[in-house]
Design a protein around this motif. Sequence first.
Motif, PDB file in Angstrom:
ATOM      1  N   PHE A 198      -5.475   8.740  12.724  1.00  0.00           N
ATOM      2  CA  PHE A 198      -4.696   8.626  11.516  1.00  0.00           C
ATOM      3  C   PHE A 198      -5.236   9.415  10.309  1.00  0.00           C
ATOM      4  O   PHE A 198      -6.519   9.738  10.475  1.00  0.00           O
ATOM      5  N   ALA A 199      -4.307  10.025   9.769  1.00  0.00           N
ATOM      6  CA  ALA A 199      -4.968  10.889   8.572  1.00  0.00           C
ATOM      7  C   ALA A 199      -5.204  10.138   7.370  1.00  0.00           C
ATOM      8  O   ALA A 199      -4.727   9.111   7.087  1.00  0.00           O
ATOM      9  N   ARG A 200      -6.292  10.742   6.926  1.00  0.00           N
ATOM     10  CA  ARG A 200      -6.809   9.675   5.585  1.00  0.00           C
ATOM     11  C   ARG A 200      -6.343  10.734   4.457  1.00  0.00           C
ATOM     12  O   ARG A 200      -6.161  11.811   4.468  1.00  0.00           O
ATOM     13  N   PRO A 201      -6.176   9.998   3.064  1.00  0.00           N
ATOM     14  CA  PRO A 201      -6.450   8.462   3.154  1.00  0.00           C
ATOM     15  C   PRO A 201      -5.598   7.443   3.602  1.00  0.00           C
ATOM     16  O   PRO A 201      -4.364   7.782   3.652  1.00  0.00           O
ATOM     17  N   CYS A 202      -6.225   6.441   4.151  1.00  0.00           N
ATOM     18  CA  CYS A 202      -5.170   5.279   4.707  1.00  0.00           C
ATOM     19  C   CYS A 202      -5.980   3.959   4.730  1.00  0.00           C
ATOM     20  O   CYS A 202      -7.137   3.992   4.468  1.00  0.00           O
ATOM     21  N   VAL A 203      -4.936   2.988   4.986  1.00  0.00           N
ATOM     22  CA  VAL A 203      -5.698   1.722   5.191  1.00  0.00           C
ATOM     23  C   VAL A 203      -5.343   1.072   6.399  1.00  0.00           C
ATOM     24  O   VAL A 203      -4.081   1.245   6.777  1.00  0.00           O
ATOM     25  N   ALA A 209      -0.532   3.385   5.293  1.00  0.00           N
ATOM     26  CA  ALA A 209      -0.855   1.897   5.794  1.00  0.00           C
ATOM     27  C   ALA A 209      -0.695   1.695   7.337  1.00  0.00           C
ATOM     28  O   ALA A 209       0.736   2.171   7.866  1.00  0.00           O
ATOM     29  N   HIS A 210      -1.305   1.337   8.163  1.00  0.00           N
ATOM     30  CA  HIS A 210      -1.409   1.114   9.688  1.00  0.00           C
ATOM     31  C   HIS A 210      -1.694  -0.294  10.145  1.00  0.00           C
ATOM     32  O   HIS A 210      -2.745  -0.686   9.978  1.00  0.00           O
ATOM     33  N   VAL A 211      -0.781  -1.176  10.308  1.00  0.00           N
ATOM     34  CA  VAL A 211      -0.926  -2.426  11.058  1.00  0.00           C
ATOM     35  C   VAL A 211      -1.389  -2.276  12.380  1.00  0.00           C
ATOM     36  O   VAL A 211      -0.866  -2.029  13.347  1.00  0.00           O
ATOM     37  N   ALA A 228       0.802  -1.245   0.256  1.00  0.00           N
ATOM     38  CA  ALA A 228      -0.015   0.034  -0.035  1.00  0.00           C
ATOM     39  C   ALA A 228       0.739   1.328  -0.019  1.00  0.00           C
ATOM     40  O   ALA A 228       0.611   2.199  -0.878  1.00  0.00           O
ATOM     41  N   ARG A 229       1.975   1.243   0.765  1.00  0.00           N
ATOM     42  CA  ARG A 229       2.832   2.403   0.819  1.00  0.00           C
ATOM     43  C   ARG A 229       3.591   2.647  -0.452  1.00  0.00           C
ATOM     44  O   ARG A 229       3.548   3.824  -0.713  1.00  0.00           O
ATOM     45  N   ALA A 230       4.144   1.618  -1.035  1.00  0.00           N
ATOM     46  CA  ALA A 230       4.629   1.701  -2.238  1.00  0.00           C
ATOM     47  C   ALA A 230       3.766   2.347  -3.427  1.00  0.00           C
ATOM     48  O   ALA A 230       4.097   3.079  -4.571  1.00  0.00           O
ATOM     49  N   ALA A 231       2.351   2.071  -3.043  1.00  0.00           N
ATOM     50  CA  ALA A 231       1.345   2.752  -4.070  1.00  0.00           C
ATOM     51  C   ALA A 231       1.113   4.015  -3.746  1.00  0.00           C
ATOM     52  O   ALA A 231       0.129   4.558  -4.269  1.00  0.00           O
ATOM     53  N   GLY A 232       1.382   4.652  -2.685  1.00  0.00           N
ATOM     54  CA  GLY A 232       1.286   5.967  -2.083  1.00  0.00           C
ATOM     55  C   GLY A 232       0.295   6.184  -1.224  1.00  0.00           C
ATOM     56  O   GLY A 232      -0.363   7.208  -1.130  1.00  0.00           O
TER      57      GLY A 232
END
Length: 441
Positions: free
Chosen positions: A319-324, A287-289, A280-284
Amino acid sequence: MPLNTLPPFREDPRGLLRALFQVAVRRAQPLGAIGPWLPPPPRGRTLVLGAGKAAGAMAQALEALWPTQAPLSGLVVTRYGHVPPRPTGLARRIEVREAAHPVPDAAGAAAARELLALAGGLTADDLVICLVSGGGSALLSLPVPGLTLAQLQDIHARLLASGAAIGEMNCLRKHLSRTAGGRLALACAPAPVLTLAISDVPGDEVSVIASGPSVADASSCADALAVARRYRIALPDAVVRALQSGALETPKPGDARLAGQAVHLVATPGQSLQAAAEAARAAGLAAHVLSDAIEGEAREVAKVHAALAREVALRNAPFARPCVLLSGGETTVTLGAAAPQGAPARGGRAGEFCLALALALQGQPGVWALAADTDGIDGTQDKAGALLTPDTLGRAAALGLDARALLQRHDAYGFFEPLGDALLTGPTHTNVNDFRALLIA
């Protein structure tokens, strides 16, 4: 799928969530996981024993990686329909049997008996490689003396419906099977045993994975009795007496008969979640586990996830959006008086989580979710899990679906199938348990 080719989340949020699930599953595939842990061949022979939903794929990976001139044989047990397609030209050196899961059957008991027979007569010059993954508790069940297979099946079924955590269930199951709780390793002595495990349990405790057939067990007969009493699991009188007397005790840490063992976790839930986060991070996308070890009732876990997602969507915090948001573990679904008599319970933890999440979110704009079991089978269904969109409840109402009534009778797939939101993958040939991803845009 390369890390930088995930679908754009704004144009295809559903595709993004599916792709993250695929990344998580791919990280746990045996062929890419066990190679670094394989030792050189021993002076004697190498015997492979094992059980679990990933056992067929693990055995195949070992066959592909083991030197062709070195002796290799053995037997593993996997779930019906979970034997992976065989690559052309790969010699079959390890036999793969199929048996029932999550309730054991005669095929699994027969395979367990054969594994014990294969373990006899080994020497210190031989090597046993034990391939362990989730599901082995049922697939490798051989009742202890005083317990019939029918009685053991009933105990498994009652445990599954009780709401007990996996550690509690396997504490009792370890003491009721002749292959569990380190007993298979005892049968292999004096040969050294190398355990390669794919974890499907919170905390990655190897003695809990598949009820730890090849490792020492710190739990006791008294602990097993306590679990049975806590969840009102009836045991035959002969088994109760054997537990009370300690006759069914398992080998403990420090047992000299288990000296020379080695254990390696080759794939874990945390590794799969981190792989999805990196993708997800590589795609910009941030992401938070949250955790790889979440337990509890699936519908209650869903409420907590919904509260967090709403906080992010409405207040841009914590967490700031957008995020997963990613999480794993092993939730439970307790079947009890709340379910109408005779009503179908279709689905498992993932489906129940998604249905409860839909009700808790109430159509919150900007929130999508996916929950699935990484083995591709959620409960007893052929679905891996389900997808949730901001308009899920609206589309369901248009079809006359009563979300609360369906949740009450644990019929998640009676809800998601008509919507086209049930996730069908087929067996994935691995198992690192629950995968959940919430996208907040």
